[in-house]
Design a protein around this motif. Structure first.
Motif, PDB file in Angstrom:
ATOM      1  N   VAL A  66      16.144  13.899 -27.092  1.00 14.64           N
ATOM      2  CA  VAL A  66      15.304  13.847 -28.303  1.00 14.64           C
ATOM      3  C   VAL A  66      16.138  13.899 -29.578  1.00 14.64           C
ATOM      4  N   ASN A  67      17.369  14.344 -29.476  1.00 19.45           N
ATOM      5  CA  ASN A  67      18.244  14.378 -30.646  1.00 19.45           C
ATOM      6  C   ASN A  67      19.174  13.171 -30.736  1.00 19.45           C
ATOM      7  N   HIS A  68      19.020  12.214 -29.815  1.00 19.16           N
ATOM      8  CA  HIS A  68      19.947  11.079 -29.797  1.00 19.16           C
ATOM      9  C   HIS A  68      19.645  10.131 -30.958  1.00 19.16           C
ATOM     10  N   PRO A  69      20.649   9.730 -31.713  1.00 24.74           N
ATOM     11  CA  PRO A  69      20.404   8.881 -32.890  1.00 24.74           C
ATOM     12  C   PRO A  69      19.940   7.468 -32.560  1.00 24.74           C
ATOM     13  N   ASP A  70      20.142   7.012 -31.323  1.00 25.87           N
ATOM     14  CA  ASP A  70      19.760   5.646 -30.963  1.00 25.87           C
ATOM     15  C   ASP A  70      18.389   5.566 -30.292  1.00 25.87           C
ATOM     16  N   VAL A  71      17.673   6.662 -30.252  1.00 19.91           N
ATOM     17  CA  VAL A  71      16.310   6.660 -29.713  1.00 19.91           C
ATOM     18  C   VAL A  71      15.341   6.292 -30.830  1.00 19.91           C
ATOM     19  N   ALA A  72      14.493   5.291 -30.559  1.00 20.23           N
ATOM     20  CA  ALA A  72      13.563   4.792 -31.579  1.00 20.23           C
ATOM     21  C   ALA A  72      12.161   5.375 -31.456  1.00 20.23           C
ATOM     22  N   ARG A  73      11.796   5.874 -30.275  1.00 18.15           N
ATOM     23  CA  ARG A  73      10.490   6.482 -30.050  1.00 18.15           C
ATOM     24  C   ARG A  73      10.651   7.648 -29.086  1.00 18.15           C
ATOM     25  N   ILE A  74       9.863   8.701 -29.292  1.00 17.24           N
ATOM     26  CA  ILE A  74       9.819   9.832 -28.377  1.00 17.24           C
ATOM     27  C   ILE A  74       8.371  10.032 -27.956  1.00 17.24           C
ATOM     28  N   SER A  75       8.120  10.003 -26.655  1.00 19.23           N
ATOM     29  CA  SER A  75       6.784  10.296 -26.130  1.00 19.23           C
ATOM     30  C   SER A  75       6.901  11.492 -25.194  1.00 19.23           C
ATOM     31  N   PHE A  76       6.083  12.501 -25.443  1.00 18.52           N
ATOM     32  CA  PHE A  76       6.186  13.770 -24.712  1.00 18.52           C
ATOM     33  C   PHE A  76       4.810  14.209 -24.251  1.00 18.52           C
ATOM     34  N   THR A  77       4.725  14.651 -23.008  1.00 20.90           N
ATOM     35  CA  THR A  77       3.537  15.341 -22.511  1.00 20.90           C
ATOM     36  C   THR A  77       3.984  16.680 -21.957  1.00 20.90           C
ATOM     37  N   GLY A  78       3.364  17.745 -22.439  1.00 23.72           N
ATOM     38  CA  GLY A  78       3.761  19.076 -22.008  1.00 23.72           C
ATOM     39  C   GLY A  78       3.143  20.134 -22.887  1.00 23.72           C
ATOM     40  N   SER A  79       3.840  21.244 -23.023  1.00 26.74           N
ATOM     41  CA  SER A  79       3.279  22.389 -23.729  1.00 26.74           C
ATOM     42  C   SER A  79       3.409  22.247 -25.241  1.00 26.74           C
ATOM     43  N   THR A  80       2.514  22.925 -25.930  1.00 23.75           N
ATOM     44  CA  THR A  80       2.537  22.918 -27.390  1.00 23.75           C
ATOM     45  C   THR A  80       3.813  23.555 -27.915  1.00 23.75           C
ATOM     46  N   ASP A  81       4.285  24.616 -27.264  1.00 26.05           N
ATOM     47  CA  ASP A  81       5.503  25.292 -27.725  1.00 26.05           C
ATOM     48  C   ASP A  81       6.714  24.362 -27.633  1.00 26.05           C
ATOM     49  N   THR A  82       6.832  23.619 -26.528  1.00 24.74           N
ATOM     50  CA  THR A  82       7.950  22.687 -26.393  1.00 24.74           C
ATOM     51  C   THR A  82       7.836  21.562 -27.411  1.00 24.74           C
ATOM     52  N   ALA A  83       6.611  21.132 -27.673  1.00 17.76           N
ATOM     53  CA  ALA A  83       6.405  20.059 -28.655  1.00 17.76           C
ATOM     54  C   ALA A  83       6.883  20.456 -30.038  1.00 17.76           C
TER      55      ALA A  83
ATOM     56  N   SER B 114      15.373  13.151 -37.578  1.00 19.81           N
ATOM     57  CA  SER B 114      15.838  11.770 -37.493  1.00 19.81           C
ATOM     58  C   SER B 114      14.768  10.765 -37.911  1.00 19.81           C
ATOM     59  N   ILE B 115      13.601  11.255 -38.336  1.00 20.25           N
ATOM     60  CA  ILE B 115      12.453  10.406 -38.695  1.00 20.25           C
ATOM     61  C   ILE B 115      12.121   9.473 -37.528  1.00 20.25           C
ATOM     62  N   THR B 116      12.105  10.021 -36.319  1.00 22.50           N
ATOM     63  CA  THR B 116      11.759   9.247 -35.128  1.00 22.50           C
ATOM     64  C   THR B 116      10.282   9.445 -34.807  1.00 22.50           C
ATOM     65  N   PRO B 117       9.500   8.375 -34.717  1.00 25.31           N
ATOM     66  CA  PRO B 117       8.083   8.528 -34.375  1.00 25.31           C
ATOM     67  C   PRO B 117       7.894   9.265 -33.054  1.00 25.31           C
ATOM     68  N   LEU B 118       6.953  10.208 -33.056  1.00 28.88           N
ATOM     69  CA  LEU B 118       6.692  11.062 -31.895  1.00 28.88           C
ATOM     70  C   LEU B 118       5.230  10.973 -31.503  1.00 28.88           C
ATOM     71  N   SER B 119       4.985  10.774 -30.216  1.00 25.72           N
ATOM     72  CA  SER B 119       3.649  10.886 -29.637  1.00 25.72           C
ATOM     73  C   SER B 119       3.667  12.077 -28.696  1.00 25.72           C
ATOM     74  N   ALA B 120       2.659  12.946 -28.820  1.00 24.82           N
ATOM     75  CA  ALA B 120       2.669  14.169 -28.017  1.00 24.82           C
ATOM     76  C   ALA B 120       1.269  14.479 -27.496  1.00 24.82           C
ATOM     77  N   GLU B 121       1.154  14.592 -26.177  1.00 23.11           N
ATOM     78  CA  GLU B 121      -0.096  15.026 -25.547  1.00 23.11           C
ATOM     79  C   GLU B 121       0.158  16.411 -24.987  1.00 23.11           C
ATOM     80  N   LEU B 122      -0.578  17.402 -25.504  1.00 22.81           N
ATOM     81  CA  LEU B 122      -0.206  18.798 -25.313  1.00 22.81           C
ATOM     82  C   LEU B 122      -1.296  19.585 -24.592  1.00 22.81           C
ATOM     83  N   GLY B 123      -1.308  20.873 -24.818  1.00 19.95           N
ATOM     84  CA  GLY B 123      -2.190  21.751 -24.063  1.00 19.95           C
ATOM     85  C   GLY B 123      -3.632  21.708 -24.523  1.00 19.95           C
ATOM     86  N   GLY B 124      -4.472  22.404 -23.773  1.00 22.18           N
ATOM     87  CA  GLY B 124      -5.884  22.458 -24.115  1.00 22.18           C
ATOM     88  C   GLY B 124      -6.541  23.735 -23.617  1.00 22.18           C
ATOM     89  N   LYS B 125      -7.666  24.020 -24.186  1.00 25.81           N
ATOM     90  CA  LYS B 125      -8.538  25.121 -23.749  1.00 25.81           C
ATOM     91  C   LYS B 125      -9.963  24.602 -23.890  1.00 25.81           C
TER      92      LYS B 125
END
Length: 487
Positions: A222-239, A249-260
């Protein structure tokens, strides 16, 4: 260093990374055990920063040629990828069950076919995303969807194959190349997926898989300078950690996280269907981010409905996930078992009433009884925090305004389920509940063309249909003055 394999449920699976079309071993390993019976599965290569750098470099090198194929050129390769997944359904299902403890029959008949569909659906949908025009008084806007580059895909352990392909499908169909970081608690089907992609003819470097620990391989990715998009599914804390890296790095992020999520049952609902749906929240041992874990029941039907749910929950047999009669398998890992049991013990100490369950099952170390709490305070931990286990809470309401207030009384907003016999009332309640998806008189229906994602701390952005391509592409508008050319 020679590449290594492990035999898991009778299937040979590589335990090394897939980088630039070949297997790459690491000096460091991590141990992977089965939650089904604790059996050792493999010592898996633990990716380092150097491994991530190599994978990103391979993806970047492969990007121009893959992007240049266009949707039509990518379609036959991705369709073959999906076909090969279906052909290996038995193998994929068996490995997934051994690796994360999910039900074998569910994997074979639902999750593997859905995983293949994730690939083929988006490959076909990409044909619709080749641009359009917008006419105004002065200009014609030519809108086009350009592949973004290298996409980093970080996936969870509760449904590793299906949730990985949910990202892989649109990312590749859009013309990106990818680096997948699978979950360290269940990495094996992602490794097998890489071999299937290779058999289907994906060029080297288009799809790469780097296994490892989140704090090492995930952090490097996620810190790599050559990554153009980050998509993550997991916990809110990790997000929150990933979001910080993306922001730098101003990299667009999509994140699907926790729920209750709330599961609301009105007095005029089909109570038998609603009761079966409540019991169904125990599937996958409750390790489902979309699960309706807060059962909200109209007061006038409380006693009748509670008995229906109790009876339905009684059929949720806890046991070996390879047994067709099992409905609730193990929790994924001893660390997660401790987390779930900690929530339960604290809820008891806080005065919540155990309506059923509430302790470890006799089936084994990682098996937990389907549990229902009543009488928990609205601000209690068990009412507010995501447990991610087979643990539900029971509350009642007496008006629409009250149930809307209860439903919205958490930091989350991923999903909601509503059973109601009156359409106008159902739409009024569903419209007021804060969530990315509300199911009315159904549950877990996922149309791949529909938007999916969370509100509040349950996520960023939407996936599915056009929304996936909005994320995985750079959308360009070429505005041409109408009188600019005479021929």
């Amino acid at each position: 260093m020679a590449a290594r394999t492990a035999t898991i449920a009778g299937v040979d699976v590589s335990v090394d990374h897939w980088i630039a079309g070949r297997r790459v071993a690491s000096k460091q390993h991590f141990t992977n055990n089965s939650p089904v019976d604790g059996a050792f599965l493999a010592d898996v290569s633990a990716g380092s920063k150097e491994d991530v750098d190599a994978a990103v470099a391979a993806a970047r090198k492969a990007f121009p040629a893959w992007a240049a194929l266009g949707p039509e050129g990518r379609l036959p390769i991705l369709k073959k990828f999906a076909e090969r997944m279906l052909a290996r359904a038995d193998d994929l299902a068996a490995v997934e069950t051994a690796d994360n403890g999910s039900l074998l029959m569910g994997n074979k008949h639902r999750l593997v076919p859905r995983s293949a569909l994730n690939i083929s659906f988006f490959a076909e949908w990409a044909l619709k995303m080749q641009g359009h025009t917008i006419n105004s008084d002065e200009v014609v806007g030519h809108v086009q969807y350009d592949p973004a580059g290298v996409a980093a895909l970080i996936t969870p352990w509760n449904a590793p194959l299906m949730l990985t392909t949910w990202k892989v499908g649109p990312a590749l169909a859009a013309g990106n190349t990818i680096v997948v970081k699978p979950p360290e608690w269940a990495p094996m089907t992602c490794s097998l997926m890489a071999d299937i992609a290779d058999e289907a003819g994906l060029p080297p470097g288009v799809l790469n898989v780097v296994q490892g620990i989140g704090e090492e391989a995930g952090d490097a990715l996620v810190n790599h300078p050559d990554v153009a998009r980050i998509s993550f599914t997991g916990s809110t804390d990790t997000a929150r950690i990933i979001g910080g890296a993306a922001a730098r790095s101003i990299t667009p992020l999509s994140a699907e996280l926790g729920g209750k999520s709330p599961l609301i049952v009105c007095a005029d609902a089909d109570l038998d269907a609603a009761a079966q749906t409540v019991a169904g929240q125990y599937m996958n041992a409750g390790q489902v981010c979309l699960a309706g874990t807060r059962v909200l029941v109209e007061k006038s039907i409380e006693e009748e409905f509670l008995e229906k749910v109790r009876a339905a929950a009684g059929h949720m047999v806890v046991g070996d996930p390879r047994d067709p009669g099992t409905r609730v398998g193990p929790l994924i890992h001893p660390e997660h078992f401790s987390r779930v049991s900690g929530f339960v013990e604290r809820a008891k100490a806080d005065g919540a009433e155990v309506l059923w369950g509430g302790s470890q099952s006799s089936e084994g170390d990682l098996y937990f009884q389907p549990t229902m709490f009543g009488g928990a305070a609205a601000d209690a931990e068990i009412s507010q925090r995501e447990v991610f286990g087979p643990v539900l809470t029971w509350q009642t309401f007496q008006s629409d305004d009250e149930v809307i207030a209860i439903a919205n009384n958490t930091e989350y907003g991923l999903a909601g389920t509503l059973f109601c016999g009156n359409e106008a009332r159902a739409m009024r309640i569903a419209s007021a509940v804060v969530a990315g998806t509300i199911w009315v008189n159904c549950f877990f229906v996922r149309d791949l063309s529909a938007p999916f994602g969370g509100s509040r701390t349950s996520g960023l952005g939407r996936e599915g249909g056009n929304w996936s391509f909005d994320f995985y592409t750079d959308i360009k508008n070429i505005a041409v003055r109408k009188d600019a050319f005479t021929s």
